[in-house]
Scaffold this active site. Structure first.
Site, short mmCIF file in Angstrom:
data_model
loop_
_atom_site.label_atom_id
_atom_site.label_comp_id
_atom_site.label_asym_id
_atom_site.label_seq_id
_atom_site.Cartn_x
_atom_site.Cartn_y
_atom_site.Cartn_z
N LYS A 50 -24.55 25.59 -25.03
CA LYS A 50 -23.79 25.28 -23.70
C LYS A 50 -23.54 26.43 -22.97
O LYS A 50 -23.79 26.44 -21.48
CB LYS A 50 -22.58 24.46 -24.03
CG LYS A 50 -22.86 23.11 -24.60
CD LYS A 50 -21.56 22.65 -24.98
CE LYS A 50 -21.82 21.03 -25.75
NZ LYS A 50 -20.63 20.72 -26.84
N GLN A 94 -14.39 21.46 -28.07
CA GLN A 94 -15.60 21.17 -28.90
C GLN A 94 -14.80 20.37 -30.11
O GLN A 94 -14.03 20.93 -30.83
CB GLN A 94 -16.31 22.46 -29.28
CG GLN A 94 -17.47 22.00 -30.25
CD GLN A 94 -18.74 21.40 -29.49
OE1 GLN A 94 -19.00 21.91 -28.48
NE2 GLN A 94 -19.18 20.52 -30.40
N ASP A 117 -16.84 16.20 -20.31
CA ASP A 117 -17.26 15.43 -21.28
C ASP A 117 -17.09 13.78 -21.13
O ASP A 117 -17.79 13.05 -21.67
CB ASP A 117 -16.67 15.62 -22.45
CG ASP A 117 -17.64 16.45 -23.53
OD1 ASP A 117 -18.72 16.57 -23.40
OD2 ASP A 117 -17.05 17.15 -24.56
#
Ligand code: NDP
Length: 280
Positions: A50, A94, A117
Site C-alpha cells: 500500500k 491494518q 477502507d
C-alpha cells in the site's frame, strides 16, 4: 478455456494512472496514514504494498508502527490524532490486530470522512441506506471489474458467497443498488452448489481454496473470485477452481492478478475522493 480472464492488474494500473493525473492537479497532495500494530508478516507485506502504491501516485504516505503490546487507549489516541490532522485524508488500521485490542472500537474511532477502507459502522450504515460515502475497497474493486467485464447487473441474479463486513455484506449491498437481485450465501447455506448455479453474477469471498468447481457455475456466468489462499506447495489460489470454471463461465478473475490489485487501487481512489471532499 472459453472465459475471458478479467485482468485486475492491468485495470488497477490504469486506475492508478488516472488518479496520479488527478493528484497532480490538486493544490495539495492527499495524505494516507496507515497504522500497523505488531509484527504480523502478512500484514507487513500488505502495508508495504500500500505504501509503495501510494507513494508512486504522489500521495503523502505516513506509516505508524506500534508495538504488539500497544494498549487500546494508546491506539485510540493515535487514531484520534490522525483524525484531527488536517494533512491526513485517509486512515487505515491494518487488521488483524493483536487479540487484546478491539477492532470494532478502533474502527469507530476513525472519522467517517477519513474512513478510506469503508469499514466503520458509519460507512457501512451510509452504504446500507444508499447514501454517498466511502465504499469498502474490495467490493468497490469488484464493481469496477464487473463494469469492465461489461456485465449487465440490472435484473441479473447475483449470488454472493460470504457475508463478512469487509467483502460479502457490502458487495451484496452494491449489487442490489445496481438493481441486481441478490442472494447471499454463507457456511450454513443448504446446497450451495445449486444456489451458485442460479447466478448470472457469482462473487465468492470465503477463504476456502478452489471451493467453487465448474459444475457450480451456469454457462456464461461472470465469476469474481475474492479469495486469497495459499496451497500446500506455497502457490496462491482463490476460492474458485479457475481453470475448470473458465471452461463454463463467460468471464472470471484470476488469483493472483484479479481482485487483489483492485483493492489497493480503490484504497487510493478513496483517499483522493476524501481529499477532494475535504477541499484539496
Ligand atoms: P471471513 O472469514 O470474515 O468470512 C468468510 C465468509 O465465508 C463467512 O461469511 C463464512 O460464513 C463464509 N464461509 C466460510 N466457509 C464457507 C463454506 N464452506 N461455504 C459457504 N460459505 C462459507 O473472510 P473475509 O470475508 O475477510 O475474506 C474472505 C476471503 O477473501 C479470504 O480468502 C480473504 O483472504 C480474501 N480477501 C481478499 C481481499 C482482496 O483484496 N482480494 C480482501 C479481503 C479478503 P459464516 O458467516 O456463516 O461464517
Amino acid at each position: 478455456m472459453s472465459a475471458r480472464l478479467l485482468d485486475g492488474k492491468a485495470l488497477a494500473a490504469r486506475v492508478r494512472g488516472e488518479l496520479a493525473d488527478q493528484v497532480r492537479g490538486l493544490a495539495r497532495a492527499p495524505g494516507l496514514a496507515v497504522v500497523l500494530v505488531g509484527e504480523d508478516p502478512a500484514s507487513r507485506v500488505y502495508v508495504r504494498n500500500k505504501a509503495r502504491a501510494a507513494e508512486a501516485m504522489g500521495l503523502v504516505h505516513r506509516q505508524i508502527d506500534l508495538p504488539a503490546d500497544t494498549t487500546q487507549a494508546r491506539l485510540l489516541e493515535v487514531v484520534r490524532a490522525l483524525g484531527d490532522d488536517p494533512a491526513i485524508d485517509g486512515i487505515l488500521v491494518q487488521f488483524p490486530l493483536p487479540p487484546h485490542l478491539s477492532q470494532a472500537a478502533v474502527l469507530d474511532a476513525i472519522p467517517v470522512a477519513k474512513d478510506v477502507d469503508g469499514l466503520t459502522t458509519a460507512s457501512l450504515g451510509l452504504l446500507a441506506q444508499g447514501r454517498p460515502g466511502l465504499v469498502a475497497c474490495t467490493p468497490k474493486g469488484c464493481m469496477r471489474l464487473l463494469d469492465e467485464a461489461g456485465a449487465v447487473l440490472e435484473g441479473a441474479h447475483a449470488v454472493v458467497v460470504g457475508r463478512s463486513n469487509i467483502v460479502g455484506r457490502p458487495m451484496a449491498m452494491l449489487l442490489e443498488q445496481a438493481n441486481a437481485t441478490v442472494t447471499v450465501c454463507h457456511s450454513r447455506t443448504r446446497d450451495l452448489p445449486a444456489v451458485c448455479r442460479t447466478a448470472d453474477i457469482l462473487v465468492v469471498g470465503v477463504g476456502r481454496p478452489e471451493l467453487v468447481r465448474a459444475d457450480w457455475v451456469a454457462p456464461g456466468a461472470v465469476v469474481i473470485d475474492v479469495g486469497i489462499n495459499r496451497k500446500a506447495d506455497g502457490r496462491l489460489c482463490g476460492d474458485v477452481a479457475t481453470d475448470e470454471v473458465a471452461e463454463v463461465a463467460s468471464a472470471v478473475t484470476p488469483v493472483p492478478g484479479g481482485v487483489g490489485p483492485m483493492t489497493i487501487a480503490m484504497l487510493l481512489a478513496n483517499t483522493v475522493e476524501s481529499a477532494l471532499a475535504r477541499g484539496a
